[in-house]
Enzyme design. Structure first.
Site, PDB file in Angstrom:
ATOM      1  N   GLY A  53     -19.850  -4.188  53.733  1.00 29.69           N
ATOM      2  CA  GLY A  53     -18.778  -3.239  53.487  1.00 29.69           C
ATOM      3  C   GLY A  53     -17.484  -3.660  54.169  1.00 29.69           C
ATOM      4  O   GLY A  53     -16.401  -3.586  53.567  1.00 29.69           O
ATOM      5  N   TRP A  97     -26.633  -5.444  57.562  1.00 36.69           N
ATOM      6  CA  TRP A  97     -26.056  -6.260  56.492  1.00 36.69           C
ATOM      7  C   TRP A  97     -25.222  -5.416  55.542  1.00 36.69           C
ATOM      8  O   TRP A  97     -24.204  -5.875  55.016  1.00 36.69           O
ATOM      9  CB  TRP A  97     -27.163  -6.999  55.740  1.00 36.69           C
ATOM     10  CG  TRP A  97     -27.992  -7.876  56.615  1.00 36.69           C
ATOM     11  CD1 TRP A  97     -29.355  -7.822  56.770  1.00 36.69           C
ATOM     12  CD2 TRP A  97     -27.538  -8.932  57.467  1.00 36.69           C
ATOM     13  NE1 TRP A  97     -29.774  -8.778  57.669  1.00 36.69           N
ATOM     14  CE2 TRP A  97     -28.677  -9.473  58.118  1.00 36.69           C
ATOM     15  CE3 TRP A  97     -26.285  -9.472  57.768  1.00 36.69           C
ATOM     16  CZ2 TRP A  97     -28.586 -10.524  59.016  1.00 36.69           C
ATOM     17  CZ3 TRP A  97     -26.191 -10.514  58.684  1.00 36.69           C
ATOM     18  CH2 TRP A  97     -27.334 -11.033  59.290  1.00 36.69           C
ATOM     19  N   ASP A  98     -25.639  -4.165  55.326  1.00 38.98           N
ATOM     20  CA  ASP A  98     -24.849  -3.269  54.486  1.00 38.98           C
ATOM     21  C   ASP A  98     -23.469  -3.042  55.090  1.00 38.98           C
ATOM     22  O   ASP A  98     -22.445  -3.105  54.395  1.00 38.98           O
ATOM     23  CB  ASP A  98     -25.559  -1.916  54.340  1.00 38.98           C
ATOM     24  CG  ASP A  98     -26.630  -1.927  53.262  1.00 38.98           C
ATOM     25  OD1 ASP A  98     -26.527  -2.747  52.332  1.00 38.98           O
ATOM     26  OD2 ASP A  98     -27.562  -1.116  53.354  1.00 38.98           O
ATOM     27  N   PHE A  99     -23.437  -2.741  56.384  1.00 37.13           N
ATOM     28  CA  PHE A  99     -22.157  -2.440  57.015  1.00 37.13           C
ATOM     29  C   PHE A  99     -21.277  -3.682  57.151  1.00 37.13           C
ATOM     30  O   PHE A  99     -20.048  -3.606  57.015  1.00 37.13           O
ATOM     31  CB  PHE A  99     -22.380  -1.775  58.372  1.00 37.13           C
ATOM     32  CG  PHE A  99     -22.787  -0.332  58.257  1.00 37.13           C
ATOM     33  CD1 PHE A  99     -21.873   0.626  57.842  1.00 37.13           C
ATOM     34  CD2 PHE A  99     -24.079   0.070  58.546  1.00 37.13           C
ATOM     35  CE1 PHE A  99     -22.239   1.959  57.719  1.00 37.13           C
ATOM     36  CE2 PHE A  99     -24.454   1.394  58.428  1.00 37.13           C
ATOM     37  CZ  PHE A  99     -23.537   2.343  58.008  1.00 37.13           C
TER      38      PHE A  99
END
Length: 408
Positions: free
Chosen positions: A168, A163-165
């Site tokens: 981003g 989810w972070d990537f």
């Protein structure tokens, strides 16, 4: 690094993964990304794993090609310098809270066309990180062996902070969309991207939310099987585990040919009264019988022979590797133009570094750039962006407001 965004400068005030990824991707397309941190390093500056020199490999890779400015962000003067850098540059990426000295309102005072992209936790202001929003999404309770008891089975977290990537990547897109809007209208934009909304929204976009509401309950665990299609892990005669997927007619027919199971498939179709070539539904509905049939066939082949047969038949497959094996694989890394030679990394450790994921055959691509040392560009940026003299900067350094490179 491509030069498509060579006329773009971005101030980045970030930590951890999602927000720095925005700057990383923009930088790989040629943007000048100026990362501003507290003078002792941001919250992620010493993120595990550290080399023997005390350098974070995570930080080093998420901040390749950026410039670094180090200020005392706990002081009023340091914060004023950062806000002025934001105003002067006009584009800001951050994951600091909106209710902070770096609010959009504060940065855009006197700069109505300022564009800010802010990564948040949840839309209502609650804190979040990848693994907590993943818990909320329901995905960890869909993972695990098929025979686990739904009432007592534990969740299975994914290792990759996906989810972070994804956030981003979406943040980079949203930033460029806002800049495109500014080019057309002259208007600035405040863009807020909650990490939790990216997770829940992606779940909805995939159709999974509609599926749960339609079925009135949860999907069963499938182990390593692919939901709604034919695919699973198998094991060759010599113990090599591999994954196959057959979502198209070509993939399915190639798999039958490679495994040499034409007669067995025909017999099973006759028994069940179905045609597996008709698509995903009959293959998924009868997956257990098919898995048994294909595993029995795999028991008769060593990996080398079976992989050659699958490649010749045009199937979609891949051998399972450990991450250490993947990092040393010649096809994945050494002979892959995605990777360039090791730059002069702050850690002193040499290893392949990525170029842009996008490949533009008609455009030259440079070699990967190193991450900066903390504060490496403080003097350069303050002089160029704010017009400060060397004497003024020296006084700020002496006062502890500005820090120069931590190389030594």
């Amino acid at each position: 690094m491509y030069k498509l965004l060579s006329d773009l400068s971005i101030i980045e005030v970030s930590s951890f993964v999602a927000s720095p990824t925005i700057g990383l991707y923009c930088g790989q397309m040629g943007a000048e990304v100026i990362r501003v941190d507290h003078k002792v390093g941001g919250l992620d500056y010493d993120r595990y794993l550290l080399t023997s020199e005390g350098r974070s490999l995570s930080w080093e890779n998420l901040n390749r090609g950026k410039k670094s400015v180090a200020l005392d962000l706990q002081s009023g003067e340091g914060r004023e310098l950062l806000v002025e850098l934001a105003r002067t540059t006009g584009q800001v990426v951050t994951n600091l809270p909106e209710k902070s000295f770096l609010s959009h309102t504060a940065m855009s005072e006197g700069r109505d066309d300022l564009v800010s992209v802010r990564i948040m936790g949840w839309h209502d202001g609650r804190q979040a990180m990848d693994f907590t929003v993943n818990a909320a999404s329901g995905y960890p309770l869909m993972c695990g062996p098929e025979d686990w008891d739904p009432a007592t089975a534990p969740p299975v977290n994914q290792v990759l902070p996906a989810w972070d990537f994804i956030t981003g990547a979406y943040g980079a897109f949203a930033l460029l969309a806002a800049l495109r809007h500014r080019d057309t209208t002259g208007e600035g934009s405040e863009v807020r991207i909650p990490l939790g909304d990216v997770a829940i929204g992606t779940m909805a976009n995939s159709g999974a939310m509609a599926e749960m509401l339609y079925r009135g309950g949860d999907r069963e665990r499938l182990g390593n099987a692919i939901w709604g299609a034919f695919g699973r892990d198998f094991r060759s005669k010599d113990g090599v585990r591999f994954m196959v997927a057959a979502l198209t007619p070509k993939q399915w027919s190639g798999l039958i040919e490679a495994f040499g199971v034409e007669q067995e498939i025909a017999a099973l179709e006759s028994e069940l009264g179905v045609r597996f070539a008709d698509g995903d539904t009959p293959r998924f509905a009868n997956r257990h019988r098919l898995f048994e049939l294909f595993q029995h066939a795999a028991d008769g082949f060593d990996w080398t022979e079976l992989s050659q047969r699958m490649a010749k038949a045009g199937t979609t497959f891949e051998k399972y590797r450990t991450m250490h094996e993947a990092a040393n694989d010649p096809v994945l890394v050494a002979n892959n133009p995605l990777f360039g030679p090791s730059p002069a990394n702050p850690s002193g450790f040499e290893y392949p570094a990525t170029r842009s994921f996008a490949n533009m055959p008609e455009k030259p691509v440079g070699d990967p750039a190193p991450a900066p040392y903390l504060g490496q560009h403080s003097e350069e940026i303050l002089a160029e962006r704010l017009g400060l003299s060397s004497g003024s900067i020296a006084k700020l350094v002496d006062a502890g407001i500005v820090r120069l490179s931590d190389k030594e």
